[in-house]
Design a protein around this motif. Sequence first.
Motif, PDB file in Angstrom:
ATOM      1  N   LYS A  55      -5.538   0.192   7.558  1.00  0.00           N
ATOM      2  CA  LYS A  55      -6.716   1.038   7.392  1.00  0.00           C
ATOM      3  C   LYS A  55      -6.328   2.481   7.098  1.00  0.00           C
ATOM      4  O   LYS A  55      -6.923   3.141   6.227  1.00  0.00           O
ATOM      5  CB  LYS A  55      -7.582   0.971   8.650  1.00  0.00           C
ATOM      6  CG  LYS A  55      -8.250  -0.377   8.885  1.00  0.00           C
ATOM      7  CD  LYS A  55      -9.110  -0.336  10.144  1.00  0.00           C
ATOM      8  CE  LYS A  55      -9.797  -1.691  10.378  1.00  0.00           C
ATOM      9  NZ  LYS A  55     -10.638  -1.665  11.594  1.00  0.00           N
ATOM     10  N   ALA A  56      -5.303   2.962   7.779  1.00  0.00           N
ATOM     11  CA  ALA A  56      -4.862   4.338   7.578  1.00  0.00           C
ATOM     12  C   ALA A  56      -4.308   4.542   6.167  1.00  0.00           C
ATOM     13  O   ALA A  56      -4.587   5.561   5.513  1.00  0.00           O
ATOM     14  CB  ALA A  56      -3.800   4.706   8.618  1.00  0.00           C
ATOM     15  N   LEU A  57      -3.545   3.573   5.674  1.00  0.00           N
ATOM     16  CA  LEU A  57      -2.975   3.671   4.323  1.00  0.00           C
ATOM     17  C   LEU A  57      -4.069   3.608   3.260  1.00  0.00           C
ATOM     18  O   LEU A  57      -4.012   4.330   2.250  1.00  0.00           O
ATOM     19  CB  LEU A  57      -1.954   2.546   4.113  1.00  0.00           C
ATOM     20  CG  LEU A  57      -0.619   2.704   4.854  1.00  0.00           C
ATOM     21  CD1 LEU A  57       0.174   1.405   4.822  1.00  0.00           C
ATOM     22  CD2 LEU A  57       0.198   3.844   4.247  1.00  0.00           C
ATOM     23  N   LEU A  90       0.825  -1.205   0.000  1.00  0.00           N
ATOM     24  CA  LEU A  90       0.000   0.000   0.000  1.00  0.00           C
ATOM     25  C   LEU A  90       0.861   1.257   0.000  1.00  0.00           C
ATOM     26  O   LEU A  90       0.553   2.245  -0.689  1.00  0.00           O
ATOM     27  CB  LEU A  90      -0.932  -0.008   1.215  1.00  0.00           C
ATOM     28  CG  LEU A  90      -2.057  -1.059   1.193  1.00  0.00           C
ATOM     29  CD1 LEU A  90      -2.740  -1.139   2.548  1.00  0.00           C
ATOM     30  CD2 LEU A  90      -3.066  -0.726   0.101  1.00  0.00           C
ATOM     31  N   GLN A  91       1.957   1.228   0.757  1.00  0.00           N
ATOM     32  CA  GLN A  91       2.867   2.368   0.782  1.00  0.00           C
ATOM     33  C   GLN A  91       3.477   2.616  -0.594  1.00  0.00           C
ATOM     34  O   GLN A  91       3.587   3.759  -1.058  1.00  0.00           O
ATOM     35  CB  GLN A  91       3.967   2.135   1.822  1.00  0.00           C
ATOM     36  CG  GLN A  91       3.483   2.216   3.258  1.00  0.00           C
ATOM     37  CD  GLN A  91       4.533   1.786   4.267  1.00  0.00           C
ATOM     38  OE1 GLN A  91       5.439   1.004   3.940  1.00  0.00           O
ATOM     39  NE2 GLN A  91       4.420   2.287   5.502  1.00  0.00           N
ATOM     40  N   GLN A  92       3.854   1.529  -1.276  1.00  0.00           N
ATOM     41  CA  GLN A  92       4.449   1.678  -2.603  1.00  0.00           C
ATOM     42  C   GLN A  92       3.410   2.152  -3.615  1.00  0.00           C
ATOM     43  O   GLN A  92       3.709   2.960  -4.500  1.00  0.00           O
ATOM     44  CB  GLN A  92       5.042   0.334  -3.048  1.00  0.00           C
ATOM     45  CG  GLN A  92       5.826   0.405  -4.340  1.00  0.00           C
ATOM     46  CD  GLN A  92       7.022   1.337  -4.238  1.00  0.00           C
ATOM     47  OE1 GLN A  92       7.877   1.199  -3.369  1.00  0.00           O
ATOM     48  NE2 GLN A  92       7.082   2.325  -5.136  1.00  0.00           N
ATOM     49  N   ALA A  93       2.172   1.654  -3.476  1.00  0.00           N
ATOM     50  CA  ALA A  93       1.100   2.076  -4.384  1.00  0.00           C
ATOM     51  C   ALA A  93       0.814   3.570  -4.229  1.00  0.00           C
ATOM     52  O   ALA A  93       0.556   4.282  -5.217  1.00  0.00           O
ATOM     53  CB  ALA A  93      -0.164   1.266  -4.110  1.00  0.00           C
ATOM     54  N   SER A 148       3.029   5.755  -3.340  1.00  0.00           N
ATOM     55  CA  SER A 148       4.174   6.417  -3.957  1.00  0.00           C
ATOM     56  C   SER A 148       4.058   6.440  -5.477  1.00  0.00           C
ATOM     57  O   SER A 148       4.402   7.423  -6.139  1.00  0.00           O
ATOM     58  CB  SER A 148       5.467   5.714  -3.533  1.00  0.00           C
ATOM     59  OG  SER A 148       6.589   6.271  -4.170  1.00  0.00           O
ATOM     60  N   ASP A 149       3.540   5.319  -6.037  1.00  0.00           N
ATOM     61  CA  ASP A 149       3.381   5.222  -7.499  1.00  0.00           C
ATOM     62  C   ASP A 149       2.155   5.978  -7.997  1.00  0.00           C
ATOM     63  O   ASP A 149       1.992   6.144  -9.217  1.00  0.00           O
ATOM     64  CB  ASP A 149       3.271   3.748  -7.918  1.00  0.00           C
ATOM     65  CG  ASP A 149       4.569   2.990  -7.702  1.00  0.00           C
ATOM     66  OD1 ASP A 149       5.647   3.617  -7.769  1.00  0.00           O
ATOM     67  OD2 ASP A 149       4.492   1.763  -7.453  1.00  0.00           O
ATOM     68  N   ARG A 150       1.284   6.389  -7.085  1.00  0.00           N
ATOM     69  CA  ARG A 150       0.062   7.113  -7.410  1.00  0.00           C
ATOM     70  C   ARG A 150      -0.800   6.360  -8.428  1.00  0.00           C
ATOM     71  O   ARG A 150      -1.274   6.929  -9.421  1.00  0.00           O
ATOM     72  CB  ARG A 150       0.368   8.532  -7.902  1.00  0.00           C
ATOM     73  CG  ARG A 150       1.158   9.368  -6.896  1.00  0.00           C
ATOM     74  CD  ARG A 150       1.226  10.827  -7.318  1.00  0.00           C
ATOM     75  NE  ARG A 150      -0.081  11.471  -7.262  1.00  0.00           N
ATOM     76  CZ  ARG A 150      -0.648  11.963  -6.159  1.00  0.00           C
ATOM     77  NH1 ARG A 150      -0.004  11.871  -4.995  1.00  0.00           N
ATOM     78  NH2 ARG A 150      -1.820  12.537  -6.204  1.00  0.00           N
TER      79      ARG A 150
END
Length: 411
Positions: free
Chosen positions: A169-171, A144-147, A149-151
């Motif tokens: 949930k926050a991401l 999710l963090q990478q997604a 970043s990749d927008r």
Amino acid sequence: MKFFQKLSCVMLLLALVICFYYRDGLVSKPIGQTGEFAIKHEQAGYAVSLYYPKIDPTKAHQKNVRVGIIDSGISPKVGSELNIAAAYDLSGQNEPFDQTGQGTRIASIIGAKDNHHKMIGLAPNVKLYSYKVNATSRSLQAALQQALSDRVEVLALGLEVNKVTPQIKALINEYLAQGGLFFTVDQRLGQIKGVATVGAFNEYLELLESGRTYYAPAKQLALGRDGRIQTVTGNAYSTAFVSGTAASLLAQKLAPAQVKQQLATYFSPQVIEKHHNISHVIAKTFSKSDMYLGISLVILILVTAVLAVMLAIKRRKNKYLLGVSINTLLLLILAYLLVPIQANAQTMKYWILGLLVIFTLFQLYFSWRLDMTKPFSLNRLFNLSYNIFLLVFSLWLSMFVMLGYAGSTHF
């Protein structure tokens, strides 16, 4: 015998009424068979060909769309069939390639290229971002963090995580706040406002589970790890179908809110249940009965023809032979019109209905001209065979048109 004769005639008239009422079933593929839309089922999957003629994967994209796939990775053997922008290993296996096949199949349903080579995805020009994960919350969190970043604008999650943490949930909320569209098989994530959970419906338009935001066909065509087209079933592939449709709509410059509205007209449970009707119930209850009735018809017409020849020779009257000959000719014409089904040729159904009226009138005339009273055994045997034929034909015709009507369901 008189009662049997009346019953067969009434059944034939009833079948004609059913054919008129469900006449669209005369020019549609029976349920479970693919239709004849502009895009063949080998290219775009059963779901497009059977249910969604309005979805056009070949329509030119007006903007670039980024789609993220959180699953098992993508096989390198299908790399030439996909527009892969990036592939990450977040599973701890130190390589981003697919070892199970699910991620590859999902990717092909969403974005297989329109290169006339193997198959075409629902959004063939989108850029795919593959996030290979395992079932742990830590792995999903990294994806999710990478997604973010990749927008990526569309995110498809085809597996369930072992634990939904506050961080996850926050991401997801952060991703949705960016305007992203998130689709998943995991119902627990559906508790987050804005997350769409996807279930499946079968060929009889029955929802296979409850409580989902969207439902797509359970059966899909996809590319396996070896690059071959294969039939797949499951919520993960239904999720891919909805995700691919969303990406295609975004590529036509629709806003996310407009995309959600359009998805609801295709995949909401209310829409699926609205299209479920008596023809689907009959199709499920009497599965393959039309085939057995058709085989019985062939046997009965042969038996009746043999008896007609015997009667014509023995009694020196050719009305039996003439009647069966005309009967056979009409049946052959009907078979020519119905068996190679003239899909989407809506005017053809009226020609077929006209021929059915002529066929019915002839059957009524010929049936009542037969001598049902003489105790001649061969005569009675012929009458019995002929009336059984009419009964079976009536049942087959009713079943055929109902199966066709069920197969004509389009969203």
